[in-house]
Design an enzyme around this catalytic site. Structure first.
Site, short mmCIF file in Angstrom:
data_model
loop_
_atom_site.label_atom_id
_atom_site.label_comp_id
_atom_site.label_asym_id
_atom_site.label_seq_id
_atom_site.Cartn_x
_atom_site.Cartn_y
_atom_site.Cartn_z
N PRO A 93 0.82 -1.21 0.00
CA PRO A 93 0.00 0.00 0.00
C PRO A 93 0.85 1.26 0.00
O PRO A 93 1.77 1.40 0.81
CB PRO A 93 -0.83 -0.13 1.27
CG PRO A 93 -0.98 -1.61 1.43
CD PRO A 93 0.32 -2.20 0.97
N CYS A 94 0.51 2.17 -0.91
CA CYS A 94 1.39 3.31 -1.16
C CYS A 94 1.09 4.51 -0.29
O CYS A 94 1.79 5.52 -0.36
CB CYS A 94 1.29 3.72 -2.63
SG CYS A 94 -0.38 4.18 -3.16
N THR A 95 0.05 4.45 0.54
CA THR A 95 -0.35 5.62 1.33
C THR A 95 0.80 6.25 2.12
O THR A 95 0.92 7.48 2.16
CB THR A 95 -1.48 5.24 2.30
OG1 THR A 95 -2.54 4.64 1.55
CG2 THR A 95 -2.01 6.45 3.02
#
Length: 386
Positions: A96-98
């Protein structure tokens, strides 16, 4: 078709990289060519239920595994795939790139790279270490390479390097590989034999945010207008598509390719905003003659890109409109028949977090060619929509 090579997919999301793997030797997705099925995703993992439903709807031969990767042993992943250590030809995935996205920089913990989800990079390394695939492909937002996240990125590269995979990384622009979107993603690729991976050369060229230099020997970037060709015409917009409210009237007056800056003293609109007082995507309209800007996963109500054409409300007022699902699918280079359900916002969340399949295919094809599984003669990269 010979024996298919098994792939383990982590953080699978909507399956953009999975689709790239399974059609790595195919022509562009819109052509309907599924390739020879060289690679098969044996297991796809995610903790998000809507994403798992999307995976099940589109990857009928893949087992799915739900759960937080931090609590899922590698042995369970391999068992679900019917594999043992060293048997997967690839481990793929985009944690997940958050934690590394610019869109989260208003949070202090993200600016200082203290987001706990950043540890998911370590989980990726753990699975590679224990599954021992022939190679791996990791994908993430460009922000992972920024100075703010230097410690995490270097730890990732060091961890993969210590396993002997000689990781190579590069930021790629999706539009340079036939995707109608100016979307930059970082890829990290490594081989178990330690040989250096060479990234694929761009097949397309055109203006981007950083350069006006065009390579005339390459195919021009695919524009948003070209991407939308052949889509059914819909004159009536649904309520969740209409950009209305505080800035509804202002948004409707902005020309294609412009944003809120149109309504500053330097441009032709109303003098409503201060110069460079907002993000570039604020009230941004698509330009039909250029690729789209990055399709964001969770945009605010005034964040574009919005369509270049206006629609009318029930009371006859002109308003800008948000992109429809079939348009977002085209901008991401997914095939038209890709099944993705839920609300419009949920669909955009899945697509906005995904790897554009045509970009993923370029990387997968290069890797499989260098590993000796594909011939070096690659298929045409000109993307035809419709």
């Amino acid at each position: 078709m010979g024996e298919q090579l098994s792939v383990v997919s982590l953080f699978s999301g909507a399956g953009g990289l999975d689709l790239a793997v399974e059609r790595a030797d195919a022509e562009p997705l819109a052509s309907g060519d599924f390739g020879n099925g060289l690679l098969r995703v044996s297991v796809a993992t995610d903790y998000n239920e809507p994403a798992l439903q999307t995976l099940k709807a589109n990857f009928h031969d893949a087992s799915t595994l739900a759960g937080d990767i931090r609590a899922v042993p590698t042995e369970d992943i391999l068992t679900k795939a019917g594999l043992r250590s060293t048997e997967p030809v690839l481990v793929i995935g985009g944690p997940p790139c958050t934690p590394f996205s610019k869109s989260g920089f208003w949070l202090e913990q993200k600016r200082e790279s203290r987001d706990p989800n950043a540890s998911l990079l370590d989980e990726y390394v753990r699975v590679v270490r224990e599954a021992q695939p022939e190679a791996f492909i990791l994908e993430n937002v460009q922000g992972l390479t920024y100075k703010t996240h230097k410690a995490q990125f270097e730890r990732l590269l060091r961890g993969l390097g210590e396993l002997g995979y000689n990781p190579q990384w590069k930021v790629l622009l999706a539009a340079d590989y036939g995707v109608p979107q100016l979307r930059r993603r970082v890829f990290v690729v490594g081989r178990r034999d330690g040989e250096k991976f060479e990234f694929p050369e761009p097949t397309h060229s055109g203006w981007s945010e950083h350069t006006r230099t065009v390579d005339a020997s390459k195919t021009p970037h695919v524009t948003a207008g070209q991407a939308f060709e052949g889509l059914p015409l819909m004159t009536q917009a649904s309520d969740d598509e209409i950009v209305d409210g505080t800035y509804g009237e202002l948004a409707a007056e902005i020309p294609p390719g412009q944003n809120y800056l149109w309504h500053t003293e330097r441009y032709g609109g109303r003098n409503h905003f201060e110069w460079r007082s907002r993000y570039w995507t604020f009230l941004l309209r698509l330009d039909p003659n250029r690729p789209s800007t990055t399709l964001q996963a969770q945009p605010g109500p005034w964040v574009g890109p919005f369509h270049w054409e206006n629609v009318r409300t029930g009371s006859g007022q002109e308003r800008a409109r948000r992109l429809r699902v079939n348009e977002m699918i085209r901008l991401m280079s997914f095939p038209d028949d890709f099944k993705i359900g839920g609300s419009r916002a949920n669909v955009q969340r899945q697509l906005g977090n995904a790897v554009p399949p045509e970009l993923g295919k370029a990387v997968v094809r290069a890797l499989m060619t260098q590993l000796g599984y594909l011939n070096p003669v690659s298929p045409s990269h000109v993307v035809a929509f419709g």
